[in-house]
Design an enzyme around this catalytic site. Structure first.
Site, PDB file in Angstrom:
ATOM      1  N   TYR A   1       0.832  -1.198   0.000  1.00 33.69           N
ATOM      2  CA  TYR A   1       0.000   0.000   0.000  1.00 33.69           C
ATOM      3  C   TYR A   1       0.869   1.250   0.000  1.00 33.69           C
ATOM      4  CZ  TYR A   1      -4.231  -2.641   1.315  1.00 33.69           C
ATOM      5  OH  TYR A   1      -5.301  -3.491   1.351  1.00 33.69           O
TER       6      TYR A   1
ATOM      7  N   TYR B   1      -0.672  -9.838   0.863  1.00 36.81           N
ATOM      8  CA  TYR B   1       0.381  -9.242   1.688  1.00 36.81           C
ATOM      9  C   TYR B   1       0.339  -9.796   3.106  1.00 36.81           C
ATOM     10  CZ  TYR B   1      -3.384  -6.068   3.171  1.00 36.81           C
ATOM     11  OH  TYR B   1      -4.561  -5.555   3.630  1.00 36.81           O
TER      12      TYR B   1
ATOM     13  N   ARG C   1      -3.058 -11.691   4.024  1.00 35.46           N
ATOM     14  CA  ARG C   1      -4.413 -11.375   3.547  1.00 35.46           C
ATOM     15  C   ARG C   1      -4.575 -11.887   2.113  1.00 35.46           C
ATOM     16  NH1 ARG C   1      -7.894  -7.845   4.790  1.00 35.46           N
ATOM     17  NH2 ARG C   1      -9.168  -9.638   4.327  1.00 35.46           N
TER      18      ARG C   1
ATOM     19  N   HIS D   1      -7.369  -8.483  -2.215  1.00 32.50           N
ATOM     20  CA  HIS D   1      -8.697  -7.874  -2.070  1.00 32.50           C
ATOM     21  C   HIS D   1      -8.650  -6.409  -2.482  1.00 32.50           C
ATOM     22  CE1 HIS D   1      -6.607  -7.085   1.744  1.00 32.50           C
ATOM     23  NE2 HIS D   1      -7.245  -5.932   1.720  1.00 32.50           N
TER      24      HIS D   1
ATOM     25  N   HIS E   1     -10.650  -2.841  -1.417  1.00 33.50           N
ATOM     26  CA  HIS E   1     -11.582  -2.221  -0.465  1.00 33.50           C
ATOM     27  C   HIS E   1     -12.606  -1.378  -1.220  1.00 33.50           C
ATOM     28  CE1 HIS E   1      -9.142  -3.015   3.195  1.00 33.50           C
ATOM     29  NE2 HIS E   1      -8.124  -2.957   2.351  1.00 33.50           N
TER      30      HIS E   1
END
Lengths: 233, 200
Positions: free
Chosen positions: A103, A142, A152, A155, A157
């Site tokens: 991110y 990640y 995780r 995905h 968000h």
């Protein structure tokens, strides 16, 4: 038509306290929530129009000086109410990790590269039928600190508004067949399998753009159903 | 156009720790904000107020990765939404704001004091602001309400009346000393001081 928002629909959501997801332990209420009737304050919600969404906000692959690295994908679908009606002109925001699972956020410092051409934020408005469409990069999985060797599943968000303040939804869209599903306490916080599957996008071959991008369909169902169904009249 | 009837709503998932660059950039990332914490527009009538506070978890630790959203009526008690069938406000006041908490769990909204909105029986509710709380560790956001101290209408508010008397204070923002209309409203996610959240 007047929409109502029965609290029974909330049963699809995960319990606020889901101890396998450790951060819920100190951040979930310990006292009972107070039931109340919906008033105009709950039944109305913010209305934002085209001024909020710029022309290319839905395309995360053209925000940089050149194209981001990774697998280009189309993510599209309808925002629907509980009766299956499209929710028109509603704001859909998304944010995600880059193809390496990193991110842009300053707090994410895990050893995977940033992509100077990818921020990972996008925004769209559903059309009159509730349809929305994004172009982006498939995010990577990640690691995170919840438990030993926690990762995780990939995905995206999503943040969606809908017709009222109580139809507000923040969720995560997953990709079909992810091998990390059985090990992820956030995904599995939704205990009902059918409900859980509503968070998984469908591979959409028909809308894949040949020689350019694969496509995934993700319908988002918000609270809200007709107060007076036609058949009862 | 109607799609096949869905078998239920899409489940909620946590906003996670990394939402800021997408939802509350506030100049820190290369992305523009759709919403800010300043709801006041040049043509907004009504008393200018600031609401500020901090967010705490069940250990009393500050929550630096919380997102707060508010939704409120204008000073005349009207919502900027066509679903509010009364005459629409003729100002650009939208009634919606959003902020991410800072390193100390702190937040502030600049807005106006809302007017009174009727309940479904036509009974006036005391002035209040709707609040939604999102954070890492919250799989579903929590709804609360911000009321104002010193407000006579609080005593007859039909929603406050549903709340056990010893918890009502958690819903009431306290006016701070000084000439400016600043109200303090801390949010406790859990524990003895837990803010009242509503099952709506």
């Amino acid at each position: 038509m007047t929409l109502v928002y029965p609290v029974q629909s909330l049963a699809a959501h995960p319990p606020r306290l889901s101890p396998a997801y450790k951060s819920t332990v100190k951040r979930s209420p310990s006292k009972p929530l107070i039931p109340m009737r919906h008033t105009l304050s709950e039944l109305t919600g913010p209305v934002y129009g085209h001024e909020t969404v710029r022309e290319n906000d839905h395309d995360l692959t053209i925000q940089g000086k050149s194209e981001p690295l990774g697998e280009r994908i189309i993510v599209h679908g309808h925002v629907l109410d509980e009766d299956g009606r499209g929710v028109p002109n509603t704001l859909v925001e998304l944010w995600q990790a880059n193809a390496c699972g990193r991110y842009v956020h300053v707090v994410d410092q895990h050893p995977a590269p940033l992509d100077p051409n990818f921020t990972g934020a996008g925004r769209a408005q559903s059309d009159a039928q509730g349809y929305y469409r994004f172009v982006t990069i498939k995010p990577g999985a990640y690691p995170w600190g919840n438990h030993h060797n926690a990762w995780r599943p990939a995905h995206i968000h999503f943040s969606v508004f809908g017709h009222s303040f109580v139809s507000r939804l923040v969720t995560q869209m997953y990709f079909p067949g992810d091998p990390l599903f059985p090990f992820d306490p956030i995904f599995n916080s939704v205990t009902d399998e059918k409900a859980r599957n509503r968070m998984i996008s469908a591979f959409d071959l028909e809308n894949t753009k040949p020689d350019w991008a694969l496509c995934y369909r993700f319908n988002i169902v918000l609270r809200g159903r007709n107060a007076t169904p036609m058949e009862k009249k | 156009m109607q799609q096949p009837k869905p078998d239920g709503v899409t489940p909620s998932q946590t906003v996670g720790p990394y939402f800021a660059y997408g939802l509350t950039s506030n100049g820190k990332y290369d992305w523009n904000d759709a919403f800010t914490n300043n709801l006041v527009t040049a043509d907004t009538s009504g008393e200018r107020i600031r609401i500020e506070g901090q967010v705490f978890d069940g250990d009393g630790a500050v929550v630096p990765d919380c997102m707060l959203e508010i939704w409120q009526a204008d000073a005349q008690g009207r919502f900027s939404d066509p679903q509010d069938k009364r005459a629409l406000p003729n100002t650009s006041f939208k009634g919606f704001g959003r902020i991410g908490t800072d390193a100390k769990g702190g937040y502030a909204f600049d807005t106006i004091k809302p007017g009174q909105v009727a309940d479904p029986d036509g009974k006036p509710q005391a002035p209040h602001i709707m609040l939604a709380v999102f954070a890492r560790g919250m799989l579903l956001h929590n709804y609360s309400r911000i009321y104002f101290d010193g407000e006579a209408a609080n005593a007859s508010d039909p929603v406050l009346a549903l709340v056990p008397a010893d918890r009502r204070a958690t819903l009431i923002a306290t006016r701070q000393p000084g000439g400016n209309a600043v109200y303090r409203f801390d949010i406790h996610l859990q524990g003895d001081k837990e803010t009242v959240f509503f099952d709506v």
